[in-house]
Motif scaffolding. Structure first.
Motif, PDB file in Angstrom:
ATOM      1  N   THR A 283       0.843  -1.208   0.000  1.00  0.00           N
ATOM      2  CA  THR A 283       0.000   0.000   0.000  1.00  0.00           C
ATOM      3  C   THR A 283       0.875   1.253   0.000  1.00  0.00           C
ATOM      4  OG1 THR A 283      -0.012  -0.075   2.407  1.00  0.00           O
ATOM      5  CG2 THR A 283      -1.850  -1.146   1.252  1.00  0.00           C
ATOM      6  N   ARG A 284       0.240   2.351  -0.398  1.00  0.00           N
ATOM      7  CA  ARG A 284       0.923   3.650  -0.368  1.00  0.00           C
ATOM      8  C   ARG A 284       0.759   4.249   1.044  1.00  0.00           C
ATOM      9  NH1 ARG A 284      -1.244   6.405  -6.080  1.00  0.00           N
ATOM     10  NH2 ARG A 284      -1.214   4.459  -7.315  1.00  0.00           N
ATOM     11  N   ASP A 285       1.743   5.005   1.477  1.00  0.00           N
ATOM     12  CA  ASP A 285       1.619   5.678   2.781  1.00  0.00           C
ATOM     13  C   ASP A 285       0.585   6.803   2.686  1.00  0.00           C
ATOM     14  OD1 ASP A 285       5.061   5.510   4.018  1.00  0.00           O
ATOM     15  OD2 ASP A 285       3.288   4.207   4.246  1.00  0.00           O
TER      16      ASP A 285
ATOM     17  N   ASP B 156      -2.658  -0.846  -6.336  1.00  0.00           N
ATOM     18  CA  ASP B 156      -2.136  -0.411  -5.021  1.00  0.00           C
ATOM     19  C   ASP B 156      -2.951   0.766  -4.486  1.00  0.00           C
ATOM     20  OD1 ASP B 156       0.608   1.887  -5.536  1.00  0.00           O
ATOM     21  OD2 ASP B 156      -1.103   1.470  -6.843  1.00  0.00           O
TER      22      ASP B 156
ATOM     23  N   THR C 144      -4.832   0.352  -0.985  1.00  0.00           N
ATOM     24  CA  THR C 144      -4.549   1.393   0.024  1.00  0.00           C
ATOM     25  C   THR C 144      -5.851   1.938   0.597  1.00  0.00           C
ATOM     26  OG1 THR C 144      -2.507   2.045  -1.106  1.00  0.00           O
ATOM     27  CG2 THR C 144      -3.499   3.671   0.389  1.00  0.00           C
ATOM     28  N   CYS C 145      -6.812   2.204  -0.275  1.00  0.00           N
ATOM     29  CA  CYS C 145      -8.080   2.795   0.201  1.00  0.00           C
ATOM     30  C   CYS C 145      -8.911   1.776   0.957  1.00  0.00           C
ATOM     31  CB  CYS C 145      -8.843   3.371  -0.980  1.00  0.00           C
ATOM     32  SG  CYS C 145      -8.081   4.893  -1.592  1.00  0.00           S
TER      33      CYS C 145
END
Ligand code: T1G
Length: 704
Positions: A293-295, A455, A459-460
């Motif tokens: 995931t993205r930060d 991703d 992430t969401c």
């Protein structure tokens, strides 16, 4: 790896449950526990026993997945049998609770003679959320150990309590401030060395000395509204009444009888369906859930109105800094003030301290310039529902946001692929459709666009869970899933008003079906102008049916928006809602103008036409792949539209009553309603295919 580890340390047998992910007490684990107890009993060097867990929680209860196979769920050693073996064990047993002990997990500890827990642990009896009741003795032992009131509160709410409260009430004997296992071993040795009583509940009677005379009458009244339509809560109360009247052994028999009754109900199937639906919804066919995931360390909200403010609070509550942008400085100030006011109201109710309010507000900043958004990781726009406005916003975001920033729209009706197309980064664009009030409603539709990167999606999903939402992934189509299924439901309701039904009759029929609120009351609450505005953008879709929401349009044109104008489909005097003869006259007039014959309408027709056409739309959505599974539609309706939770959602309800009856009814109305029936009552091909193959919606797999 064994699902139970057994070791002896300083003459104390330590039985460690190790059956990921939650030590579900399925037949294998129950058998392994009994085998370990037999080992401890046979070993003369063992002077006491500790039962603990190697998982992050002590135990999540019975294995729910076994319920669809009652033979397995009740196979020997069944849980009551394991607990009975423990409470009659001739050496002290100490249960060491870490994380959570829920349902059968807590009941297992009540078979132990003593209980020790780590300070942050929680215990609970959430069976009511699954349409059942504690079937491992909880309805009999908890009232004896902790009193009737706490027992009933725990069992009818399903909410866990902190061990500090459980300790104070007598459910837990010690809190471990150090290493839980070491403390438990020490406690067990102390009990053995001191010849402590091998306590069990057979020798404890329920303390009724402080119970008010009409306690059970008043308690039933106190849960009546919330438990309307549910089967299990009343049976829980009956179990506790039995605990007051019967010796433990007989009370346990009564509990088993009522447990089996609950387990066999369609409601239990429905609620267990929703339990697994919530977990399945986060699994996207073709997308690896382990995708990195993205930060997301900072979030921007575009728009400081009601939705923007509510959305912002979700992230602030989770400790994530938020910057709110509104080009209108005055509106921005007002929006921030509303957020503060919301927190201050919570503080007045004792839910927040003044310090906490200040801390939460410290996470919020405001700006009128897009240039201040260069450091955010996620932007959610909640601006006016016009495509031109969305385009302008996303062009600015594309200009200023850093690479990898996720750009989300909160739109409920517009095509997000078209929004993504004005950016240079469609892979970062998706929809996050919150439901008003956004800081309260748990449902979040995550709209996966044609080019949304995996991703960004994952992430969401994880972020939604972090802000305590129920994420459901939907595809791009008008109204996504929730509002799209609501459209035929509303269309039929408004048409029935022309054909002779009244707002009161429609709402009563739907309330009787189990909806929290009927269509007409809901329309007046949301505002008939909102629906009118949405229809404005879709006139071409409905031009072939002059009756389409004709009454709703007429009322909106007359400025009768509903509660906010004290007149809509009903009249409002303060909070009181009244039938309005003028509305009946308007409906009669429109019907005459459109040659619609008015007639007596049955409640059954109201419910069938509205709910079955909602189900039919759900079938079309599955066919188009706009939802990943039928239970996703159910989760949306249970969490966002007041569909009766104990029916499990529209698609589960259809599976329960049989798809053939849904199809037959649709075909019946298609022929009975003449041109209107031909126009709208077209069965979804998937529905016809499933009926032909004798399958259910839950068996339908979308093609990836
Ligand atoms: N049985 C089977 N599977 C379960 C389960 C259970 N009790 N609890 C969780 N799972 C699965 C879940 O489906 C998911 O699977 C994975 O574990 C992680 O769950 C006789 C009859 C314990 C607070 O109602 O509340 O005891 O998707 O994502 O967020 O009186 O799970 O990974 O394949 O939720 O850390 C009563 C239900 C049962 C508790 C953990 N107990 N579980 O939350 O993980 S009835 C409950 C929960 C009973 C007795 C009666 C939560 C949790 P997958 P998760 P989590």
């Amino acid at each position: 790896m064994s699902i139970v580890n057994y070791e002896v340390r300083d003459n104390i047998a330590i039985i460690t449950l190790n059956s990921p992910p939650v030590n579900g007490l399925g037949h294998p684990l129950r058998t392994a526990i009994v085998d370990s107890l037999d080992n401890a009993a046979a070993d003369d060097s063992v002077k006491a026993v500790v039962i603990a867990s190697a998982q992050k929680i002590f135990c999540g209860g019975a294995d729910i997945s076994e319920f669809s196979n009652p033979k397995l769920a009740m196979a020997e050693p069944h849980l009551p049998g394991v607990i009975a073996k423990m409470e009659t064990f001739d050496k002290p047993i100490v249960a060491a609770i870490n994380g959570m002990a829920l349902g059968g997990g807590l009941e297992l500890t009540l078979g132990a003679h003593y209980r020790i827990a780590e300070p942050k642990a929680k215990v609970g009896l959430p069976e009511v959320n699954l349409g059942i009741l504690p079937g491992g003795g909880g309805t009999q032992r908890v009232p004896r150990l902790a009193g009737v009131e706490l027992a009933l509160q725990m069992m009818t709410s399903g909410a866990p309590i902190p061990v500090a409260k459980a300790h104070k009430a007598g459910l837990i004997d010690r809190i471990s401030e150090g290493n839980l296992i070491d403390d438990a071993v020490e406690y067990a040795a102390e009990l053995a060395d001191n010849g402590a009583e091998l306590r069990n509940c057979h020798s404890i009677e329920v303390d009724t000395s402080n119970l008010p005379e009409n306690f059970f009458i008043e308690f039933r009244q106190s849960i009546a509204r919330k438990s309307r339509g549910f089967y299990a809560p009343e049976r829980i109360v009956q179990c506790v009444e039995a605990a007051l009247e019967l010796p433990l052994a007989d009370g346990l028999k009564r509990e088993q009888q009522l447990f089996s009754e609950c387990l066999a109900t369609p409601q239990a199937r429905a609620q267990q369906h929703l339990f697994f639906a919530e977990r399945a919804a986060t699994k996207v066919p073709g997308v690896d859930p382990k995708t990195p995931t993205r930060d997301v360390k900072k979030v921007a909200i575009i728009g400081s109105g009601t939705m923007g403010g509510g959305i912002a609070m979700n992230f602030m509550n989770a400790g994530i800094p938020v910057v709110m942008l509104d080009l209108n400085g005055e509106a921005l100030g007002k929006g921030i003030a509303v957020i503060r006011k919301n927190y201050e109201i919570s503080a007045k109710k004792g839910r927040l301290t003044a310090e906490k309010v200040e801390h939460l507000m410290s996470l919020l900043s405001g700006t009128t310039s897009y240039d201040d958004l260069g450091d955010v990781d996620l932007v959610i726009e909640a601006v006016f529902e016009k495509m031109a406005v969305k385009h302008a916003v996303f062009k600015e975001l594309d200009r200023v946001c850093k690479t990898g920033c996720i750009l989300a729209s909160n739109t409920s009706t517009l095509n997000i692929d078209e929004i993504a197309a004005v950016t240079s980064r469609p892979q970062d664009v998706l929809g996050l459709h919150f439901f008003s009030p956004a800081n309260v409603m748990r449902l979040l539709e995550i709209v996966r666009c044609e080019k949304t990167a995996d991703d960004a999606l994952v992430t969401c999903i994880k972020l939604a869970q972090a802000i305590r939402k129920v994420p459901v992934i939907v595809g791009v189509c008008f109204g996504f899933v929730g509002n799209r299924m609501l459209e035929p439901y509303s269309r039929e309701g408004m048409r029935l008003l022309l054909e002779g039904a009244t707002p009161t009759q429609i709402d009563k029929a739907l309330y009787g079906f189990g909806f929290a609120m009927g269509l007409c009351a809901m329309g007046d609450m949301a505002g008939l102008d909102v629906g009118y505005f949405v229809r404005e953008s879709r006139r071409e879709f409905i031009e072939h049916d002059k009756s389409y929401c004709a009454l709703g349009d007429k009322l909106a044109e007359l400025g009768r928006y509903g509660q906010k104008t004290a007149r809509g489909l009903y009249l409002y005097e303060g909070r009181e809602q009244k039938e309005d003869p003028e509305v009946i006259e308007l409906a009669t007039q429109i019907a005459a103008d459109l040659d619609i014959e008015r007639r007596e309408i049955s409640d059954q027709e109201i419910v069938e036409r509205m709910v079955f056409m909602m189900i039919n739309e759900g079938a079309l959505i599955l066919e188009e792949g706009k939802a990943n599974r039928s239970s996703d539609c159910d989760l949306i309706y249970g969490n966002g539209y007041g569909f009766p939770w104990w029916r499990g959602g529209p698609m589960q309800y259809a599976d329960e009553i049989g798809l053939e009856s849904v199809l037959n009814a649709i075909n019946k109305y298609r022929s009975e309603l003449g041109e209107y029936g031909e126009m709208w009552f077209k069965p979804a091909p998937v529905l016809e295919q499933l009926v032909a193959s004798g399958k259910k919606f839950r068996q339908y797999k979308i093609s990836v």
